[in-house]
Design a protein around this motif. Structure first.
Motif, PDB file in Angstrom:
ATOM      1  N   THR A 166       0.853  -1.186   0.000  1.00 40.34           N
ATOM      2  CA  THR A 166       0.000   0.000   0.000  1.00 40.34           C
ATOM      3  C   THR A 166       0.893   1.242   0.000  1.00 40.34           C
ATOM      4  O   THR A 166       2.023   1.210   0.471  1.00 40.34           O
ATOM      5  CB  THR A 166      -0.921   0.034   1.238  1.00 40.34           C
ATOM      6  OG1 THR A 166      -0.123  -0.001   2.427  1.00 40.34           O
ATOM      7  CG2 THR A 166      -1.880  -1.142   1.235  1.00 40.34           C
ATOM      8  N   TYR A 167       0.349   2.330  -0.549  1.00 40.00           N
ATOM      9  CA  TYR A 167       1.117   3.564  -0.689  1.00 40.00           C
ATOM     10  C   TYR A 167       0.312   4.728  -0.114  1.00 40.00           C
ATOM     11  O   TYR A 167      -0.900   4.826  -0.340  1.00 40.00           O
ATOM     12  CB  TYR A 167       1.437   3.832  -2.156  1.00 40.00           C
ATOM     13  CG  TYR A 167       2.292   2.750  -2.781  1.00 40.00           C
ATOM     14  CD1 TYR A 167       3.672   2.878  -2.824  1.00 40.00           C
ATOM     15  CD2 TYR A 167       1.714   1.587  -3.297  1.00 40.00           C
ATOM     16  CE1 TYR A 167       4.467   1.885  -3.383  1.00 40.00           C
ATOM     17  CE2 TYR A 167       2.499   0.595  -3.851  1.00 40.00           C
ATOM     18  CZ  TYR A 167       3.870   0.750  -3.890  1.00 40.00           C
ATOM     19  OH  TYR A 167       4.649  -0.243  -4.433  1.00 40.00           O
ATOM     20  N   THR A 168       0.985   5.582   0.612  1.00 39.36           N
ATOM     21  CA  THR A 168       0.354   6.744   1.228  1.00 39.36           C
ATOM     22  C   THR A 168       0.870   8.013   0.562  1.00 39.36           C
ATOM     23  O   THR A 168       2.079   8.222   0.472  1.00 39.36           O
ATOM     24  CB  THR A 168       0.633   6.795   2.740  1.00 39.36           C
ATOM     25  OG1 THR A 168       0.092   5.623   3.354  1.00 39.36           O
ATOM     26  CG2 THR A 168      -0.008   8.023   3.366  1.00 39.36           C
ATOM     27  N   ALA A 169      -0.065   8.825   0.100  1.00 38.23           N
ATOM     28  CA  ALA A 169       0.276  10.087  -0.565  1.00 38.23           C
ATOM     29  C   ALA A 169      -0.144  11.257   0.314  1.00 38.23           C
ATOM     30  O   ALA A 169      -1.224  11.240   0.914  1.00 38.23           O
ATOM     31  CB  ALA A 169      -0.410  10.176  -1.917  1.00 38.23           C
ATOM     32  N   THR A 170       0.722  12.264   0.376  1.00 39.09           N
ATOM     33  CA  THR A 170       0.454  13.477   1.150  1.00 39.09           C
ATOM     34  C   THR A 170       0.705  14.686   0.266  1.00 39.09           C
ATOM     35  O   THR A 170       1.727  14.748  -0.434  1.00 39.09           O
ATOM     36  CB  THR A 170       1.349  13.557   2.399  1.00 39.09           C
ATOM     37  OG1 THR A 170       1.187  12.359   3.176  1.00 39.09           O
ATOM     38  CG2 THR A 170       0.991  14.752   3.255  1.00 39.09           C
ATOM     39  N   LEU A 205      -5.003  23.312   2.911  1.00 40.87           N
ATOM     40  CA  LEU A 205      -5.303  22.042   3.570  1.00 40.87           C
ATOM     41  C   LEU A 205      -4.166  21.069   3.297  1.00 40.87           C
ATOM     42  O   LEU A 205      -3.389  21.244   2.354  1.00 40.87           O
ATOM     43  CB  LEU A 205      -6.603  21.433   3.044  1.00 40.87           C
ATOM     44  CG  LEU A 205      -7.920  22.171   3.251  1.00 40.87           C
ATOM     45  CD1 LEU A 205      -9.059  21.362   2.645  1.00 40.87           C
ATOM     46  CD2 LEU A 205      -8.176  22.428   4.716  1.00 40.87           C
ATOM     47  N   THR A 206      -4.102  20.025   4.118  1.00 37.60           N
ATOM     48  CA  THR A 206      -3.213  18.895   3.863  1.00 37.60           C
ATOM     49  C   THR A 206      -4.073  17.663   3.648  1.00 37.60           C
ATOM     50  O   THR A 206      -4.930  17.347   4.471  1.00 37.60           O
ATOM     51  CB  THR A 206      -2.253  18.664   5.045  1.00 37.60           C
ATOM     52  OG1 THR A 206      -1.420  19.808   5.204  1.00 37.60           O
ATOM     53  CG2 THR A 206      -1.376  17.441   4.791  1.00 37.60           C
ATOM     54  N   LEU A 207      -3.866  16.990   2.516  1.00 40.36           N
ATOM     55  CA  LEU A 207      -4.615  15.779   2.185  1.00 40.36           C
ATOM     56  C   LEU A 207      -3.708  14.568   2.342  1.00 40.36           C
ATOM     57  O   LEU A 207      -2.546  14.586   1.920  1.00 40.36           O
ATOM     58  CB  LEU A 207      -5.144  15.834   0.750  1.00 40.36           C
ATOM     59  CG  LEU A 207      -6.054  17.002   0.379  1.00 40.36           C
ATOM     60  CD1 LEU A 207      -6.576  16.821  -1.036  1.00 40.36           C
ATOM     61  CD2 LEU A 207      -7.198  17.145   1.361  1.00 40.36           C
ATOM     62  N   VAL A 208      -4.251  13.495   2.935  1.00 35.97           N
ATOM     63  CA  VAL A 208      -3.527  12.242   3.108  1.00 35.97           C
ATOM     64  C   VAL A 208      -4.442  11.111   2.661  1.00 35.97           C
ATOM     65  O   VAL A 208      -5.619  11.072   3.042  1.00 35.97           O
ATOM     66  CB  VAL A 208      -3.099  12.017   4.577  1.00 35.97           C
ATOM     67  CG1 VAL A 208      -2.334  10.709   4.708  1.00 35.97           C
ATOM     68  CG2 VAL A 208      -2.251  13.179   5.074  1.00 35.97           C
ATOM     69  N   VAL A 209      -3.915  10.191   1.855  1.00 36.05           N
ATOM     70  CA  VAL A 209      -4.720   9.069   1.384  1.00 36.05           C
ATOM     71  C   VAL A 209      -3.812   7.870   1.158  1.00 36.05           C
ATOM     72  O   VAL A 209      -2.633   8.014   0.810  1.00 36.05           O
ATOM     73  CB  VAL A 209      -5.464   9.434   0.072  1.00 36.05           C
ATOM     74  CG1 VAL A 209      -4.499   9.611  -1.086  1.00 36.05           C
ATOM     75  CG2 VAL A 209      -6.513   8.388  -0.258  1.00 36.05           C
ATOM     76  N   THR A 210      -4.359   6.678   1.375  1.00 31.90           N
ATOM     77  CA  THR A 210      -3.634   5.422   1.159  1.00 31.90           C
ATOM     78  C   THR A 210      -4.350   4.639   0.065  1.00 31.90           C
ATOM     79  O   THR A 210      -5.580   4.527   0.076  1.00 31.90           O
ATOM     80  CB  THR A 210      -3.578   4.582   2.444  1.00 31.90           C
ATOM     81  OG1 THR A 210      -2.897   5.339   3.458  1.00 31.90           O
ATOM     82  CG2 THR A 210      -2.820   3.279   2.209  1.00 31.90           C
ATOM     83  N   ALA A 211      -3.575   4.092  -0.875  1.00 29.44           N
ATOM     84  CA  ALA A 211      -4.147   3.349  -1.993  1.00 29.44           C
ATOM     85  C   ALA A 211      -3.266   2.152  -2.316  1.00 29.44           C
ATOM     86  O   ALA A 211      -2.180   1.972  -1.741  1.00 29.44           O
ATOM     87  CB  ALA A 211      -4.298   4.248  -3.216  1.00 29.44           C
ATOM     88  N   ALA A 212      -3.730   1.339  -3.268  1.00 33.81           N
ATOM     89  CA  ALA A 212      -3.020   0.115  -3.624  1.00 33.81           C
ATOM     90  C   ALA A 212      -1.834   0.376  -4.539  1.00 33.81           C
ATOM     91  O   ALA A 212      -0.999  -0.512  -4.742  1.00 33.81           O
ATOM     92  CB  ALA A 212      -3.978  -0.874  -4.280  1.00 33.81           C
ATOM     93  N   SER A 213      -1.736   1.568  -5.117  1.00 32.92           N
ATOM     94  CA  SER A 213      -0.606   1.897  -5.993  1.00 32.92           C
ATOM     95  C   SER A 213      -0.334   3.386  -5.910  1.00 32.92           C
ATOM     96  O   SER A 213      -1.179   4.171  -5.444  1.00 32.92           O
ATOM     97  CB  SER A 213      -0.908   1.504  -7.444  1.00 32.92           C
ATOM     98  OG  SER A 213      -1.961   2.296  -7.974  1.00 32.92           O
ATOM     99  N   GLU A 214       0.849   3.777  -6.364  1.00 34.16           N
ATOM    100  CA  GLU A 214       1.199   5.192  -6.356  1.00 34.16           C
ATOM    101  C   GLU A 214       0.259   5.990  -7.242  1.00 34.16           C
ATOM    102  O   GLU A 214      -0.169   7.091  -6.884  1.00 34.16           O
ATOM    103  CB  GLU A 214       2.643   5.372  -6.825  1.00 34.16           C
ATOM    104  CG  GLU A 214       3.693   4.835  -5.870  1.00 34.16           C
ATOM    105  CD  GLU A 214       5.096   5.216  -6.293  1.00 34.16           C
ATOM    106  OE1 GLU A 214       5.270   6.324  -6.843  1.00 34.16           O
ATOM    107  OE2 GLU A 214       6.025   4.420  -6.096  1.00 34.16           O
ATOM    108  N   LYS A 215      -0.074   5.438  -8.412  1.00 37.37           N
ATOM    109  CA  LYS A 215      -0.946   6.143  -9.346  1.00 37.37           C
ATOM    110  C   LYS A 215      -2.333   6.348  -8.746  1.00 37.37           C
ATOM    111  O   LYS A 215      -2.921   7.430  -8.870  1.00 37.37           O
ATOM    112  CB  LYS A 215      -1.051   5.356 -10.649  1.00 37.37           C
ATOM    113  CG  LYS A 215      -1.870   6.066 -11.726  1.00 37.37           C
ATOM    114  CD  LYS A 215      -1.897   5.273 -13.001  1.00 37.37           C
ATOM    115  CE  LYS A 215      -2.618   6.032 -14.111  1.00 37.37           C
ATOM    116  NZ  LYS A 215      -3.994   6.432 -13.723  1.00 37.37           N
ATOM    117  N   GLN A 216      -2.876   5.314  -8.113  1.00 37.26           N
ATOM    118  CA  GLN A 216      -4.189   5.459  -7.499  1.00 37.26           C
ATOM    119  C   GLN A 216      -4.176   6.519  -6.407  1.00 37.26           C
ATOM    120  O   GLN A 216      -5.133   7.280  -6.260  1.00 37.26           O
ATOM    121  CB  GLN A 216      -4.664   4.126  -6.924  1.00 37.26           C
ATOM    122  CG  GLN A 216      -5.254   3.177  -7.952  1.00 37.26           C
ATOM    123  CD  GLN A 216      -5.938   1.996  -7.309  1.00 37.26           C
ATOM    124  OE1 GLN A 216      -5.907   1.822  -6.086  1.00 37.26           O
ATOM    125  NE2 GLN A 216      -6.558   1.156  -8.115  1.00 37.26           N
TER     126      GLN A 216
END
Length: 282
Positions: free
Chosen positions: A53-57, A121-132
């Motif tokens: 899993t990948y977390t984007a900020t 704002l700061t957005l944080v999300v976790t997905a199954a791939s970097e692209k997602q």
């Protein structure tokens, strides 16, 4: 007869405790070491088998109209953290494959928007791939702009209407300037009528001066309106370019160390509990 109990120094206490621990684990030292390593190895293998899993900020610059926030950061964060908001965003963008997609569940469960500074704002999300993960952040910002357009459009429309009126006023004043500049208006009404010519020229100069003042004021007002609608004061919400994406799992080494620490503690407690009675008495 004194009932005072003998005092035990801290050094004696910790000395006795260390002796007790030494006697407890000495005979089971091999079992403790092997058990701890076995647990760490097992957890490491299980963690390695888990899907990544990948977390984007990323930061988001909030929308503004005429230099004022369209919505407060707190209200915007509350709007974006609603599950239905994110469902609409993902549905509109096609960021994930479908309703049963693993990445979709990760995004819906992990997405978080929180105020950062006065207009961001700061957005944080976790997905199954970097692209997602990246696509989910972009979809959320696009959906935010789509929903805020209902608030933004009337304000921008009002500024545009004011600018259009100023443009019409400038065109009218420019035509008056051109008319006042024609030679027919300053010709005398009768041959040799010098006084009439002077009066006409004074009147014409006064009209020209007033028209130039009004034209200058209109141009200044137009520049002010253009500035109010410019990209420094009126803009939609936008995602920052420096999106940070890190792999959040599996973190096999971290999980193995954590599991090893728990296993070591459990085995030490077991060794002390299972300590032979003779050793305890001693």
């Amino acid at each position: 007869m004194s009932n005072a109990q003998p005092q035990i120094s801290i050094l004696e206490y910790f000395g006795g405790l260390s002796t007790f621990l030494d006697r407890s684990v000495r005979k089971r030292l091999g079992m403790i070491a092997i058990g701890t390593l076995a647990v760490m190895f097992a957890v490491f293998l299980v963690s390695q088998m888990a899907p990544a899993t990948y977390t984007a900020t990323a930061g988001v610059r909030l929308a503004r109209v005429d230099g004022a926030d369209l919505m407060t950061p707190q209200a915007t964060a509350a709007q974006m953290n609603q599950r239905m908001f994110l469902v609409r965003a993902l549905g509109a963008s096609g960021a994930v494959a479908g309703p049963d997609d693993r990445g979709r569940s990760l995004i819906l469960d992990s997405f978080n928007a929180r105020p950062n500074v006065a207009d961001a704002l700061t957005l944080v999300v976790t997905a199954a791939s970097e692209k997602q993960a990246r696509d989910a952040l972009e979809a959320a910002v696009n959906e935010l702009n789509k929903e805020q357009e209902k608030l933004r459009a009337p304000l921008v429309s009002e500024l545009s209407a004011q600018l259009a009126l100023e443009d019409e006023n400038i065109v009218s004043l420019t035509r008056i300037r051109e008319s006042l500049a024609t030679s027919d208006l300053i010709s005398p009404s009768a041959p040799g009528d010098a006084s009439a010519l002077v009066l006409r020229r004074v009147w014409l100069l006064d009209l020209t001066t007033k028209n130039e003042e009004r034209l200058a004021a209109a141009n200044a007002e137009r520049r002010r309106l253009v500035s109010r609608m410019g990209p420094s004061k009126t803009y939609p919400a936008s995602l920052s370019e420096d999106v940070i994406v890190v792999q959040s799992s599996p973190r096999a080494i971290r999980h193995a160390i954590f599991a090893g620490a728990i296993a070591l503690l459990a085995l030490l407690v077991y060794a002390m509990i299972r300590m032979p009675g003779s050793a305890r008495a001693h």
